[in-house]
Design a protein around this motif. Structure first.
Motif, PDB file in Angstrom:
ATOM      1  N   LYS A  50     -10.969  -5.569 -12.297  1.00 48.90           N
ATOM      2  CA  LYS A  50     -11.507  -6.585 -11.388  1.00 48.90           C
ATOM      3  C   LYS A  50     -12.587  -7.332 -12.152  1.00 48.90           C
ATOM      4  O   LYS A  50     -13.558  -6.734 -12.612  1.00 48.90           O
ATOM      5  CB  LYS A  50     -12.086  -5.910 -10.144  1.00 48.90           C
ATOM      6  CG  LYS A  50     -12.450  -6.826  -9.013  1.00 48.90           C
ATOM      7  CD  LYS A  50     -12.755  -5.996  -7.769  1.00 48.90           C
ATOM      8  CE  LYS A  50     -12.824  -6.825  -6.530  1.00 48.90           C
ATOM      9  NZ  LYS A  50     -12.949  -5.985  -5.316  1.00 48.90           N
ATOM     10  N   LEU A  98     -10.437  -0.287 -12.514  1.00 52.10           N
ATOM     11  CA  LEU A  98      -9.907   0.462 -11.366  1.00 52.10           C
ATOM     12  C   LEU A  98      -8.527   1.020 -11.686  1.00 52.10           C
ATOM     13  O   LEU A  98      -7.797   0.475 -12.524  1.00 52.10           O
ATOM     14  CB  LEU A  98      -9.817  -0.464 -10.146  1.00 52.10           C
ATOM     15  CG  LEU A  98     -11.148  -1.082  -9.705  1.00 52.10           C
ATOM     16  CD1 LEU A  98     -10.901  -2.259  -8.763  1.00 52.10           C
ATOM     17  CD2 LEU A  98     -12.025  -0.049  -9.021  1.00 52.10           C
ATOM     18  N   GLY A 104       2.401  -1.154  -5.819  1.00 52.54           N
ATOM     19  CA  GLY A 104       1.938  -2.294  -5.025  1.00 52.54           C
ATOM     20  C   GLY A 104       1.520  -1.956  -3.614  1.00 52.54           C
ATOM     21  O   GLY A 104       1.002  -0.878  -3.351  1.00 52.54           O
ATOM     22  N   LEU A 151      -2.537   0.481  -0.900  1.00 52.90           N
ATOM     23  CA  LEU A 151      -1.642   0.404  -2.058  1.00 52.90           C
ATOM     24  C   LEU A 151      -0.939   1.742  -2.248  1.00 52.90           C
ATOM     25  O   LEU A 151      -1.280   2.729  -1.580  1.00 52.90           O
ATOM     26  CB  LEU A 151      -2.455   0.029  -3.301  1.00 52.90           C
ATOM     27  CG  LEU A 151      -3.248  -1.279  -3.183  1.00 52.90           C
ATOM     28  CD1 LEU A 151      -4.077  -1.513  -4.436  1.00 52.90           C
ATOM     29  CD2 LEU A 151      -2.340  -2.456  -2.902  1.00 52.90           C
TER      30      LEU A 151
HETATM   31  N1  CKG Z   1      -9.616  -6.520  -4.449  1.00 56.96           N
HETATM   32  C1  CKG Z   1      -9.358  -5.434  -5.141  1.00 56.96           C
HETATM   33  O1  CKG Z   1     -10.244  -4.608  -5.400  1.00 56.96           O
HETATM   34  C2  CKG Z   1      -7.962  -5.231  -5.585  1.00 56.96           C
HETATM   35  N2  CKG Z   1      -7.010  -6.163  -5.390  1.00 56.96           N
HETATM   36  N3  CKG Z   1      -5.868  -5.680  -5.896  1.00 56.96           N
HETATM   37  C3  CKG Z   1      -4.623  -6.448  -5.799  1.00 56.96           C
HETATM   38  C4  CKG Z   1      -4.472  -6.956  -4.360  1.00 56.96           C
HETATM   39  C5  CKG Z   1      -3.210  -7.742  -4.158  1.00 56.96           C
HETATM   40  C6  CKG Z   1      -3.172  -8.214  -2.706  1.00 56.96           C
HETATM   41  N4  CKG Z   1      -3.273  -7.121  -1.786  1.00 56.96           N
HETATM   42  C7  CKG Z   1      -4.437  -6.276  -1.987  1.00 56.96           C
HETATM   43  C8  CKG Z   1      -4.500  -5.777  -3.409  1.00 56.96           C
HETATM   44  C9  CKG Z   1      -6.058  -4.451  -6.427  1.00 56.96           C
HETATM   45  C10 CKG Z   1      -7.383  -4.133  -6.228  1.00 56.96           C
HETATM   46  C11 CKG Z   1      -7.962  -2.816  -6.584  1.00 56.96           C
HETATM   47  C12 CKG Z   1      -7.194  -2.144  -7.680  1.00 56.96           C
HETATM   48  C13 CKG Z   1      -5.715  -2.367  -7.625  1.00 56.96           C
HETATM   49  C14 CKG Z   1      -4.840  -1.443  -8.205  1.00 56.96           C
HETATM   50  N5  CKG Z   1      -3.531  -1.692  -8.235  1.00 56.96           N
HETATM   51  C15 CKG Z   1      -3.042  -2.828  -7.686  1.00 56.96           C
HETATM   52  N6  CKG Z   1      -1.722  -2.986  -7.769  1.00 56.96           N
HETATM   53  C16 CKG Z   1      -0.881  -3.923  -7.343  1.00 56.96           C
HETATM   54  C17 CKG Z   1       0.456  -3.912  -7.843  1.00 56.96           C
HETATM   55  C18 CKG Z   1       1.363  -4.841  -7.435  1.00 56.96           C
HETATM   56  C19 CKG Z   1       1.021  -5.887  -6.475  1.00 56.96           C
HETATM   57  C20 CKG Z   1      -0.348  -5.841  -5.960  1.00 56.96           C
HETATM   58  C21 CKG Z   1      -1.267  -4.908  -6.385  1.00 56.96           C
HETATM   59  N7  CKG Z   1      -3.830  -3.756  -7.106  1.00 56.96           N
HETATM   60  C22 CKG Z   1      -5.169  -3.543  -7.066  1.00 56.96           C
END
Ligand code: CKG
Length: 298
Positions: A50, A98, A104, A151
């Motif tokens: 992030k 993270l 997903g 997720l």
């Molecule tokens: N805002 C966050 O901290 C965050 N956002 N994402 C992706 C977003 C996509 C839209 N919906 C909410 C999550 C993440 C994280 C944490 C850490 C994190 C870890 N793995 C994934 N993995 C994904 C894999 C495929 C599609 C979307 C997410 N995504 C995240």
């Protein structure tokens, strides 16, 4: 007096830097952050990094939110939450390393299938309950719980994420606008709409909306405009589709109570023990959920 002793310095992990990673696709974008899939060159491990622009955080007065999200991650220690492995910064950006959830969002599976079957609904609701029990025992309210933030790891167990709206009970709002709206319209609780006040059981309201959505394939409170959704929430205006399982309906009705002190699972109603004892969870092996094999999503 800082110690110059080499061993004290060597005990701290060496701070990582952007060049330690190969950055790949963007997997998420927020109002003041971008989440990027990255592979660490040395370990070949994948992370969801992030990235937050310092200038933007300061301009948007989001520093308190960023610090609070990092604080929340530091307090959580549970398999059903995304883990914060490391942080570092450069001149212009902050980086949160993270865990990457390669399967997903649970929402994508829900949308693909239309709804979840009873076994999957029970399993994933139980995992969310265990996660909320851990979070609430820490005195933390998520405040934006929704399927998009649930997720799935490579074994299809949940990993709850996004603590940008979280609240740590007992901490002053320290200058955050108390009346700042928090959450996503379809899952926001009536007390947040009426008094801007969040409670631990505000997350239980969101859970009720999510269980309804798992089974019905749609959210309980819907409208073309947020205002219409809000009106339905505060009037508890929703209907169960024909054929909705009666035991699940009973659970949802006990979560979607307008009074946050009367929601199953809150302290005043006997806490999580009473929620976990609801007939909807009959047969759940609470002590082995993280080790268990999730049901096929079909
Ligand atoms: N805002 C966050 O901290 C965050 N956002 N994402 C992706 C977003 C996509 C839209 N919906 C909410 C999550 C993440 C994280 C944490 C850490 C994190 C870890 N793995 C994934 N993995 C994904 C894999 C495929 C599609 C979307 C997410 N995504 C995240």
């Amino acid at each position: 007096m800082p110690s110059n002793h080499a061993s004290s310095r060597s005990s701290l992990p060496i701070k990582k830097k952007p060049s330690d990673f190969i950055f790949g696709k963007v997997i998420g974008e927020g109002s003041y952050s971008t989440v990027i899939l990255a592979k660490e060159v040395s370990s070949k491990k994948e992370y969801a990094i992030k990235v937050l622009e310092k200038k933007h955080i300061l301009q948007e007065k989001k520093k308190k939110y960023v610090m609070r999200e990092k604080e929340v991650f530091s307090r959580i220690n549970h398999p059903f939450f995304v883990r914060l492995y490391f942080t570092f910064q450069d001149e212009n950006r902050l980086y949160f390393g993270l865990g990457y959830c390669k399967r997903g969002e649970l929402l994508d599976y829900l949308n693909k299938l239309g709804s979840l079957d009873c076994a999957a609904t029970q399993f994933y609701t139980a995992e969310i309950v265990l996660a909320l029990e851990h979070l609430h025992n820490l005195g933390i309210i998520h405040r934006d719980l929704k399927p998009e933030n649930i997720l799935l790891d490579e074994n299809m167990h949940i990993q709850i994420t996004d603590f940008g709206s979280a609240k740590i009970l007992g901490e002053e709002d320290n200058g955050l606008r108390r009346n700042s709206f928090v959450g996503t319209a379809q899952y926001v609780s009536p007390e947040v709409l009426n008094s801007k006040e969040s409670f631990l059981s505000s997350d239980l309201w969101a859970l009720g909306c999510i269980v309804f959505q798992f089974c019905a394939g749609k959210v309980p409170f819907w409208g073309g405009h947020e205002y219409q959704i809000f009106q339905k929430i505060i009037k508890l205006e929703y209907e169960f589709p024909h054929g909705f399982d009666s035991t699940t309906q009973n659970l949802v009705e006990q979560l979607l109570n307008l009074d946050p002190r009367k929601r199953l699972g809150c302290k005043e109603m006997g806490g999580y023990a009473k929620l976990k004892a609801h007939p909807f969870f009959e047969g759940v092996d609470w002590d082995n959920l993280p080790e268990g094999k999730p049901p096929e999503l079909q």
